[in-house]
Scaffold this motif. Structure first.
Motif, PDB file in Angstrom:
ATOM      1  N   PRO A 141       0.783  -1.229   0.000  1.00  0.00           N
ATOM      2  CA  PRO A 141       0.000   0.000   0.000  1.00  0.00           C
ATOM      3  C   PRO A 141       0.815   1.279   0.000  1.00  0.00           C
ATOM      4  CG  PRO A 141       0.069  -0.905   2.214  1.00  0.00           C
ATOM      5  CD  PRO A 141       0.782  -1.886   1.330  1.00  0.00           C
ATOM      6  N   ASP A 142       2.154   1.192   0.042  1.00  0.00           N
ATOM      7  CA  ASP A 142       2.965   2.393   0.131  1.00  0.00           C
ATOM      8  C   ASP A 142       3.119   3.053  -1.235  1.00  0.00           C
ATOM      9  OD1 ASP A 142       4.404   4.340   1.410  1.00  0.00           O
ATOM     10  OD2 ASP A 142       5.908   2.992   2.238  1.00  0.00           O
ATOM     11  N   GLY A 147       0.794   1.813  -6.420  1.00  0.00           N
ATOM     12  CA  GLY A 147      -0.603   2.182  -6.240  1.00  0.00           C
ATOM     13  C   GLY A 147      -0.763   3.645  -5.876  1.00  0.00           C
ATOM     14  N   GLU A 148      -2.011   4.112  -5.890  1.00  0.00           N
ATOM     15  CA  GLU A 148      -2.294   5.514  -5.599  1.00  0.00           C
ATOM     16  C   GLU A 148      -3.300   5.675  -4.471  1.00  0.00           C
ATOM     17  OE1 GLU A 148      -0.901   8.146  -7.268  1.00  0.00           O
ATOM     18  OE2 GLU A 148       0.308   6.824  -8.529  1.00  0.00           O
ATOM     19  N   LEU A 386      -4.726   1.057   7.474  1.00  0.00           N
ATOM     20  CA  LEU A 386      -5.486   2.260   7.113  1.00  0.00           C
ATOM     21  C   LEU A 386      -4.610   3.500   6.983  1.00  0.00           C
ATOM     22  CD1 LEU A 386      -8.671   1.830   9.354  1.00  0.00           C
ATOM     23  CD2 LEU A 386      -8.555   1.653   6.869  1.00  0.00           C
ATOM     24  N   LYS A 387      -3.488   3.520   7.684  1.00  0.00           N
ATOM     25  CA  LYS A 387      -2.659   4.726   7.636  1.00  0.00           C
ATOM     26  C   LYS A 387      -2.173   5.022   6.216  1.00  0.00           C
ATOM     27  CE  LYS A 387       1.859   2.661   8.694  1.00  0.00           C
ATOM     28  NZ  LYS A 387       2.961   2.576   9.695  1.00  0.00           N
ATOM     29  N   SER A 392      -1.896   8.359   1.187  1.00  0.00           N
ATOM     30  CA  SER A 392      -2.219   8.628  -0.217  1.00  0.00           C
ATOM     31  C   SER A 392      -2.986   9.941  -0.363  1.00  0.00           C
ATOM     32  CB  SER A 392      -3.022   7.463  -0.811  1.00  0.00           C
ATOM     33  OG  SER A 392      -4.300   7.355  -0.221  1.00  0.00           O
ATOM     34  N   LEU A 393      -3.859  10.233   0.600  1.00  0.00           N
ATOM     35  CA  LEU A 393      -4.581  11.507   0.584  1.00  0.00           C
ATOM     36  C   LEU A 393      -3.599  12.664   0.756  1.00  0.00           C
ATOM     37  CD1 LEU A 393      -7.112  13.307   0.757  1.00  0.00           C
ATOM     38  CD2 LEU A 393      -7.221  12.757   3.195  1.00  0.00           C
ATOM     39  N   LEU A 394      -2.663  12.531   1.694  1.00  0.00           N
ATOM     40  CA  LEU A 394      -1.685  13.583   1.917  1.00  0.00           C
ATOM     41  C   LEU A 394      -0.803  13.796   0.690  1.00  0.00           C
ATOM     42  CD1 LEU A 394      -0.651  12.703   5.585  1.00  0.00           C
ATOM     43  CD2 LEU A 394      -1.938  14.716   4.843  1.00  0.00           C
ATOM     44  N   ASN A 395      -0.408  12.706   0.022  1.00  0.00           N
ATOM     45  CA  ASN A 395       0.371  12.843  -1.211  1.00  0.00           C
ATOM     46  C   ASN A 395      -0.383  13.689  -2.235  1.00  0.00           C
ATOM     47  OD1 ASN A 395       2.835  11.495  -0.803  1.00  0.00           O
ATOM     48  ND2 ASN A 395       1.887   9.501  -1.086  1.00  0.00           N
ATOM     49  N   GLU A 396      -1.660  13.410  -2.398  1.00  0.00           N
ATOM     50  CA  GLU A 396      -2.468  14.141  -3.384  1.00  0.00           C
ATOM     51  C   GLU A 396      -2.607  15.610  -2.989  1.00  0.00           C
ATOM     52  OE1 GLU A 396      -4.322  14.097  -7.072  1.00  0.00           O
ATOM     53  OE2 GLU A 396      -3.243  12.492  -6.025  1.00  0.00           O
TER      54      GLU A 396
END
Length: 449
Positions: A141-142, A147-148, A386-387, A392-396
């Motif tokens: 998941p990283d 993945g995104e 879940l983290k 991924s939200l923070l990356n975006e």
């Protein structure tokens, strides 16, 4: 079997019927950008897209082509050869070879850069291990997994796995006669694998596809849980196969631990892998080891790396350090502080890499807020998976609110020079780590305790 290929035999790597220990480094963040290593938040896809949006598609393509070329050149190989190493691991993002919008199409861009570096490997007689570091949907998941969304989607969609099976078939067909390639690291750090049957089906099919094209090269298999848990495999021990595990000693746990106790605990962890070697007859390769140590703990970190390398040598385990070069995270060398890239990195770092703004800190605060809002307890096991969705939200968010505005403030005529910061002549390195590596490759005497 051609005798000039490295082979596996009785739990060891052999060449010309003699044991060979593989000792080297990974070329991380070259063909697979990692945000903390290059100091730009986001993912490979989103960072490239940001450059394209700000500077235009052609300029962005030229920028990253220059980055790939300058990151590893003949000057780097002269330095790497001076270390006495005999292998480099070459991680790559699948997108260099496969077009997402045309999944059946194989792109040649990635092969251009890979071929150039393999030519240098041949010239300097340093073996290469090709490493699929990211996959469509993400094998973990990283953000470095491809993945995104913060989910290991690769294991949820058979069509994504078929694309990578096809890619490995093409790679095997292209490089089947390249003796400078030690082998293929099939998939980097699977983790949070949701379907054990899908996992084993993928490995069975990809190994079959590779072997239809290439009977020579070693196939390196990585387990679940970031290449640490091999119990997910239904069987192990196939022809010309080796186990690749990743071993980061956990600096936060061990830095203040009494030396003998620390080494005993590390050896106990290594025993899991040496027992697997005994059971399967497969050689062991610590495909990643090292650490991310702040300056105030640099010496302790070096001692911890030494502890690990001592254990690998004692147990005849081949190894590659993560990583050779980056913008000051885990690299052996980095651009000098006055280079364009490092100035650029500082501008972004103050906005997203502060301790109170770290991804893990923010995720912890969000979980605590949700527990207060909904009066339930989020278990640690759920938090761990879940983290990455929060990451991924923070990356975006960082791409839109930090990266793009920063890029817009830098004219293209200036930005296009930034990849030159990674040229070896513009880099500096940590001499202590360099000397430590040389002590294991025989260039320098073994370091004292």
């Amino acid at each position: 079997m051609k005798s000039n290929f490295i082979q596996t035999e009785d739990g060891q790597f052999v060449l010309h019927n003699k044991e060979i220990m593989l000792r080297g480094v990974s070329i991380g963040s070259w063909m697979d950008l990692e945000n903390f290593m290059i100091k730009i938040p986001g993912t490979e896809r989103s960072i490239r897209h940001a450059y394209s949006e700000v500077y235009g598609k052609e300029n962005a393509e030229q920028f990253f082509d220059d980055f790939l070329h300058h990151f590893i050149t003949e000057d780097d190989f002269i330095f790497l050869k001076s270390l006495g190493i005999n292998v480099i691991r070459l991680p790559f993002d699948y997108r260099h070879f496969v077009e997402d919008q045309s999944p059946g199409l194989i792109k040649m861009d990635g092969f251009t850069h890979l071929d150039r570096v393999l030519e240098l490997c041949n010239k300097f007689e340093i073996y290469a291990i090709l490493d699929l570091h990211s996959s469509p949907g993400g094998q973990n998941p990283d953000s470095h997994g491809g993945g995104e969304t913060g989910v290991s989607g690769f294991w949820q969609d058979a069509s994504l796995r078929e694309r990578m099976i096809h890619l490995w078939r093409v790679i095997a067909r292209r490089y089947k006669d390249q003796e400078i390639i030690a082998g293929y690291d099939i998939l980097n750090e699977p983790s949070f694998v949701s379907d054990r049957d899908a996992f084993n089906d993928f490995y069975e099919k990809v190994i079959h596809a590779i072997r239809e094209e290439d009977p020579h090269h070693i196939l390196f298999l990585e387990g679940d849980d970031w290449a640490k848990d091999f119990s997910i495999f239904t069987s192990l021990g196939g022809y010309q196969q080796a186990l690749s595990f990743h071993f980061y000693p956990g600096q936060h746990v061990y830095l203040n631990t009494e030396v003998e106790k620390r080494r005993a605990e590390l050896e106990a962890k290594i025993a899991y892998f040496t027992e697997l070697r005994k059971q399967t007859g497969m050689p062991l390769w610590a495909g990643e080891t090292g650490g991310h140590f702040p300056n105030e703990h640099l010496w302790e970190g070096l001692l911890l790396i030494k502890d690990c390398l001592d254990l690998f040598e004692k147990n005849r385990i081949s190894w590659t350090l993560w990583s050779y070069k980056d913008a000051g995270a885990m690299g052996m060398v980095r651009p000098q502080e006055d280079t364009d890239w490092m100035s650029f990195a500082k501008t972004l770092r103050y906005q997203w890499e502060r301790k109170d703004r770290s991804y893990s800190t923010i995720a912890k605060e969000i979980f605590e807020m949700l527990e207060m809002k909904f009066s339930y307890i989020i278990e640690d096991s759920s938090r761990e998976s879940l983290k990455f969705r929060i990451f991924s939200l923070l990356n975006e968010l960082h791409i839109h609110h930090l990266v793009k505005p920063t890029l817009r403030s830098i004219p293209w005529e200036e930005m296009k020079r930034y990849p030159e910061s990674f040229l070896f002549m513009n880099c500096e390195g940590g001499e202590e780590l360099v000397e430590l590596v040389k002590s294991y490759t025989g260039v320098l005497p073994k370091r004292a305790e």
